[in-house]
Design a protein around this motif. Sequence first.
Motif, mmCIF file in Angstrom:
data_model
loop_
_atom_site.group_PDB
_atom_site.id
_atom_site.type_symbol
_atom_site.label_atom_id
_atom_site.label_comp_id
_atom_site.label_asym_id
_atom_site.label_seq_id
_atom_site.Cartn_x
_atom_site.Cartn_y
_atom_site.Cartn_z
ATOM 1 N N ILE A 166 -33.888 30.272 87.056
ATOM 2 C CA ILE A 166 -33.761 28.677 86.586
ATOM 3 C C ILE A 166 -32.529 28.772 85.961
ATOM 4 N N GLY A 167 -31.463 29.478 86.416
ATOM 5 C CA GLY A 167 -30.027 29.428 86.322
ATOM 6 C C GLY A 167 -29.187 30.235 85.257
ATOM 7 N N TYR A 168 -29.974 30.835 84.466
ATOM 8 C CA TYR A 168 -29.282 31.552 83.369
ATOM 9 C C TYR A 168 -28.904 32.968 83.749
ATOM 10 N N CYS B 58 -25.129 33.946 79.377
ATOM 11 C CA CYS B 58 -25.385 32.496 78.865
ATOM 12 C C CYS B 58 -25.962 32.392 77.552
ATOM 13 N N LYS B 59 -25.707 31.101 76.738
ATOM 14 C CA LYS B 59 -26.568 31.181 75.725
ATOM 15 C C LYS B 59 -27.979 30.511 75.988
ATOM 16 N N PRO C 137 -31.157 29.015 74.568
ATOM 17 C CA PRO C 137 -31.513 28.325 73.390
ATOM 18 C C PRO C 137 -32.846 29.009 72.959
ATOM 19 N N THR C 138 -33.178 29.188 71.654
ATOM 20 C CA THR C 138 -34.203 29.920 71.138
ATOM 21 C C THR C 138 -35.683 29.426 71.577
ATOM 22 N N ARG C 139 -35.627 27.794 71.782
ATOM 23 C CA ARG C 139 -36.988 27.488 72.335
ATOM 24 C C ARG C 139 -37.312 27.776 73.801
ATOM 25 N N LEU C 140 -36.330 27.975 74.373
ATOM 26 C CA LEU C 140 -36.587 28.565 75.831
ATOM 27 C C LEU C 140 -36.934 29.915 75.807
ATOM 28 N N SER D 274 -38.267 31.614 73.481
ATOM 29 C CA SER D 274 -39.670 31.807 73.106
ATOM 30 C C SER D 274 -40.860 31.286 74.194
ATOM 31 N N VAL E 78 -40.527 21.184 81.758
ATOM 32 C CA VAL E 78 -39.855 22.494 81.384
ATOM 33 C C VAL E 78 -40.739 23.396 81.500
ATOM 34 N N GLU F 219 -37.985 21.554 68.721
ATOM 35 C CA GLU F 219 -36.401 22.354 68.557
ATOM 36 C C GLU F 219 -35.476 21.776 69.476
ATOM 37 N N GLY F 220 -34.222 21.903 69.217
ATOM 38 C CA GLY F 220 -33.120 21.557 69.922
ATOM 39 C C GLY F 220 -32.620 22.593 70.813
ATOM 40 N N PHE F 221 -31.520 22.240 71.616
ATOM 41 C CA PHE F 221 -30.728 23.399 72.202
ATOM 42 C C PHE F 221 -30.149 24.167 71.115
ATOM 43 N N GLU G 254 -30.259 25.500 67.144
ATOM 44 C CA GLU G 254 -31.416 25.803 66.090
ATOM 45 C C GLU G 254 -31.163 24.896 64.859
ATOM 46 N N TYR H 17 -28.168 24.600 81.457
ATOM 47 C CA TYR H 17 -28.960 24.981 82.677
ATOM 48 C C TYR H 17 -30.000 24.243 82.859
ATOM 49 N N LEU H 18 -30.472 24.510 83.977
ATOM 50 C CA LEU H 18 -31.698 23.576 84.437
ATOM 51 C C LEU H 18 -32.789 23.179 83.073
ATOM 52 N N PRO H 19 -33.566 24.007 82.563
ATOM 53 C CA PRO H 19 -34.310 23.618 81.525
ATOM 54 C C PRO H 19 -33.662 22.858 80.466
ATOM 55 N N LEU I 97 -33.386 19.376 81.844
ATOM 56 C CA LEU I 97 -34.809 18.979 81.974
ATOM 57 C C LEU I 97 -35.212 18.193 80.720
#
Lengths: 225, 230
Positions: free
Chosen positions: A19-21, A25-26, A28-31, A33, A113, B23-25, B27, B74-76, B79
């Motif tokens: 998915i590109g990472y 890459c940083k 994100p915590t939400r991703l 998790s 997502v 949550e955002g990109f 924290e 990135y993609l997610p 999105l």
Amino acid sequence: MLVTKERIDIDRQQVLRSIGYGTDCKLPTRLASLVDDYVENVHNLIEPSYSCVVRDINLVQDSRVIIDGSIIFESKVIASLLEQCEKAAVFLVTIGEHLEEMAYRLVEDGLIVQATVLDAIGSVAAEGVADFVQGRVREIADDRGLVISQRFSPGCCDWDICQQRRLFWAVGGDSMGIHLTDGCLMIPRKSISGIIGIGPRDGNVENCNPCKTCDKHNCHGRRGM
Amino acid sequence: MAEDILALIKENVIQGRVTRDDEGFDEGLVGQAGVSELAKEALAQGVSSQDIIKLGLSEGMDIVGQKFEAKKYYLPDMLASAKAVGAVMEILEPYLTRSNIKPKGKIIMATVKGDFHDIGKNIVSILLRGAGYMVKDLGNDIDPQVIVAAVREEKPQFLGLSALLTSTMLRMKDTIQALTEGGVRDKVKVIIGGVGTSEEFAQSIGADGYGADGFQAVRVVDKLNTSRKD
């Protein structure tokens, strides 16, 4: 059809790459998790099964390959892959339909997502089953003092996807609950078909990489040089 | 006051946060209002739906596009931001209808016959909606004649075609040929995209534009839309 009892390990890093990472890459915590949660809990949506036959190669000439007297493939790339091989393993793998049904439901619920991550996990899982089959073919080859080539699938390079029907017939795809569309795509989508050459341990089979001589430099399927 | 809330909408589009539970990109944002709460608050304050779209959503997505191209997003991430834009557009829809605000244009999207890969098409559809276009998505594995019929019936200004496989890319050419034979090729601008496609391929099959990714697709449609109106 064989249903593998092996648990297909999902490589988290491979999911993120798809998915590109990249590794730098940083994330994100939400991703992080979300991916961790799915990778941990997705196994009840994956039903790995495969069918694989190993047959003699009768003829490799120009772009034509004849296997077991009746399976004919036309492709310069496949011919060059199998040129030095004695046998070919023709295979079909799938992870079943549950994962993609769930991904569709997520899309319908607007959770794009989550659907994208689940879809990526499905692709990685299907590749994992194909890796498992490739490992089994490697063991068969090893027992005979032989080695295996890279694997290729219909639709890659110049191998017309319509020849999927011949491959499908050779491995009994219908009995696996997979069916082909008019355009020869497989349903469930998270299925992979392909061919692996088996030949002598002289370097030509293992090192054969048709991508080396291909001029499609931007091809997303280009193999490492 | 309006500037403040529009800046917050823009920031939360960039963060990809729909509600205060998200949550955002970055924290530490859970509990702060997301775009849905902010858009409702902006409307209650009398901020116009056009300003919310232009100064909140579009400016936010512009920055998301820059971050995506700079490989910071990135993609997610993209999105999540597109989803935030979609959530606000749903809230604004009755206001836009009431104000008689027209979309920038209409586009039909389809993955061509023989191809089931639709993630790219779905992403472009979301981004186009966020950019103010009316999108009709025909789905995947769509026969050229179905596309021709949809172009006749819906009268879109644009047609977006997607394909992933090298074998199905060729169906894009068949579809354009079918548009010509159906007498509607000159009624619609055709934009193509998909992993194996390229600018050169687009030109070779007679398409009007090529989008390498979702953001570029929106830019190409915008450019064609401007030249159409000139």
